[in-house]
Motif scaffolding. Structure first.
Motif, PDB file in Angstrom:
ATOM      1  N   TYR A  31     -17.002 -36.395  -7.783  1.00 44.28           N
ATOM      2  CA  TYR A  31     -15.708 -36.722  -7.176  1.00 44.28           C
ATOM      3  C   TYR A  31     -15.077 -35.507  -6.497  1.00 44.28           C
ATOM      4  CZ  TYR A  31     -10.828 -38.089  -6.738  1.00 44.28           C
ATOM      5  OH  TYR A  31      -9.573 -38.325  -6.245  1.00 44.28           O
ATOM      6  N   LEU A  34     -16.758 -35.078  -3.184  1.00 47.42           N
ATOM      7  CA  LEU A  34     -16.316 -36.107  -2.239  1.00 47.42           C
ATOM      8  C   LEU A  34     -14.914 -35.810  -1.728  1.00 47.42           C
ATOM      9  CD1 LEU A  34     -17.626 -39.207  -4.216  1.00 47.42           C
ATOM     10  CD2 LEU A  34     -18.514 -38.401  -2.024  1.00 47.42           C
ATOM     11  N   SER A  35     -14.040 -35.338  -2.619  1.00 47.41           N
ATOM     12  CA  SER A  35     -12.662 -35.029  -2.241  1.00 47.41           C
ATOM     13  C   SER A  35     -12.586 -33.878  -1.247  1.00 47.41           C
ATOM     14  CB  SER A  35     -11.836 -34.681  -3.491  1.00 47.41           C
ATOM     15  OG  SER A  35     -11.799 -35.772  -4.386  1.00 47.41           O
ATOM     16  N   SER A  39     -20.910 -34.853   1.117  1.00 46.78           N
ATOM     17  CA  SER A  39     -21.713 -36.024   0.788  1.00 46.78           C
ATOM     18  C   SER A  39     -22.401 -35.780  -0.550  1.00 46.78           C
ATOM     19  CB  SER A  39     -22.757 -36.299   1.873  1.00 46.78           C
ATOM     20  OG  SER A  39     -22.139 -36.678   3.081  1.00 46.78           O
ATOM     21  N   ARG A  65     -13.391 -45.387  -1.350  1.00 43.18           N
ATOM     22  CA  ARG A  65     -12.709 -44.798  -0.190  1.00 43.18           C
ATOM     23  C   ARG A  65     -13.542 -43.724   0.500  1.00 43.18           C
ATOM     24  NH1 ARG A  65      -9.472 -40.060  -0.926  1.00 43.18           N
ATOM     25  NH2 ARG A  65      -9.523 -39.208  -3.045  1.00 43.18           N
ATOM     26  N   PHE A  66     -14.655 -43.339  -0.115  1.00 47.06           N
ATOM     27  CA  PHE A  66     -15.499 -42.305   0.484  1.00 47.06           C
ATOM     28  C   PHE A  66     -16.639 -42.900   1.320  1.00 47.06           C
ATOM     29  CE2 PHE A  66     -13.800 -40.363  -3.460  1.00 47.06           C
ATOM     30  CZ  PHE A  66     -12.986 -39.436  -2.851  1.00 47.06           C
ATOM     31  N   ARG A  69     -20.417 -41.587   2.291  1.00 48.03           N
ATOM     32  CA  ARG A  69     -20.656 -40.217   1.821  1.00 48.03           C
ATOM     33  C   ARG A  69     -21.045 -40.185   0.346  1.00 48.03           C
ATOM     34  NH1 ARG A  69     -16.837 -36.957   1.328  1.00 48.03           N
ATOM     35  NH2 ARG A  69     -14.970 -38.119   1.915  1.00 48.03           N
ATOM     36  N   PHE A  70     -20.962 -41.334  -0.322  1.00 44.67           N
ATOM     37  CA  PHE A  70     -21.292 -41.399  -1.741  1.00 44.67           C
ATOM     38  C   PHE A  70     -22.460 -42.361  -1.945  1.00 44.67           C
ATOM     39  CE2 PHE A  70     -19.969 -42.840  -6.223  1.00 44.67           C
ATOM     40  CZ  PHE A  70     -20.639 -41.782  -6.813  1.00 44.67           C
TER      41      PHE A  70
END
Length: 216
Positions: A31, A34-35, A39, A65-66, A69-70
């Motif tokens: 997380y 990602l924040s 990726s 919301r990513f 990229r996740f």
């Protein structure tokens, strides 16, 4: 305790018995990446994808919301050929194609357990780690502890192959009235780190390590 964090493009092993928070640590590492716009590839050999996403959402770490990229993938460790092929052959290509800077395998001990012969297990793990060192990513591997050695991984390999080893454990008070979760940075190549054992808690929305506190 890590003097600023894990070195980029290094390999970290998070080792602990059941219930010590290995997967939670791995999810928070994902997380945080990602924040920051990175990726992330998360390969689960144990928990189902929907359960991991539900755990993240419960903590307020909304993975949806990513977008793309996740990459959260679950491999069935009982399907030997698929699991071996996916991790050894397909993972490096996936890392490059999505430009993943963080990769998690949770737990690597189930991958190790696919090899019944100890010599083959050691050889394949060394090969895998060498392949991953050529990729531009930081790799986090979780591992269960060895029942005979609560301070070592199940097969006693990943702690020698990793650059950083973080050990999670239970510590009971002298009067056996309390149980604490404790963390130790056992090893960290090319970087200074704390040698102390510190308590931590798994809170509703984060893991909190009390680096200034003592256990008792």
């Amino acid at each position: 305790m890590l003097s600023g964090g894990l070195p980029r493009e290094s390999i970290c092993a998070v080792i602990g018995t059941y219930g010590t928070g290995k997967t939670t640590f791995a999810l928070q590492f994902a997380y945080e990446g990602l924040s920051r716009g990175e990726s992330v590839i998360y390969i689960s050999l144990e928990e189902r994808e929907e359960l991991l996403r539900a755990t993240m959402a419960q903590k307020g770490w909304d993975p949806e919301r990513f977008g793309d990229r996740f990459y959260l993938l679950r491999l069935d460790p009982t399907d030997f050929n698929l699991a071996i092929s996916s991790i050894k052959s397909e993972l490096p290509a996936l890392i490059r194609s999505v430009k993943a800077s963080r990769v998690i395998i949770d737990p690597i001990s189930l991958f190790e357990g696919l090899f019944l012969d100890e010599a083959a297990r050691r050889q394949e793990m060394f090969r895998f780690i060498e392949v991953m060192r050529d990729e531009a990513c930081t790799l986090v591997l979780t591992s269960e502890t060895n029942t005979a050695n609560p301070e070592g991984s199940r097969y006693g390999l990943v702690e020698y192959l990793a650059d950083t080893v973080i050990l999670l454990r239970y510590v009971r008070s002298a009067g056996l009235t309390e149980v604490h979760l404790a963390l130790e940075v056992v090893k960290m190549r090319r970087s200074p780190h704390s040698r102390e054992i510190k308590p931590f808690e798994i809170l509703e929305d984060q893991i909190m390590v009390y680096s200034e506190a003592s256990l008792f």
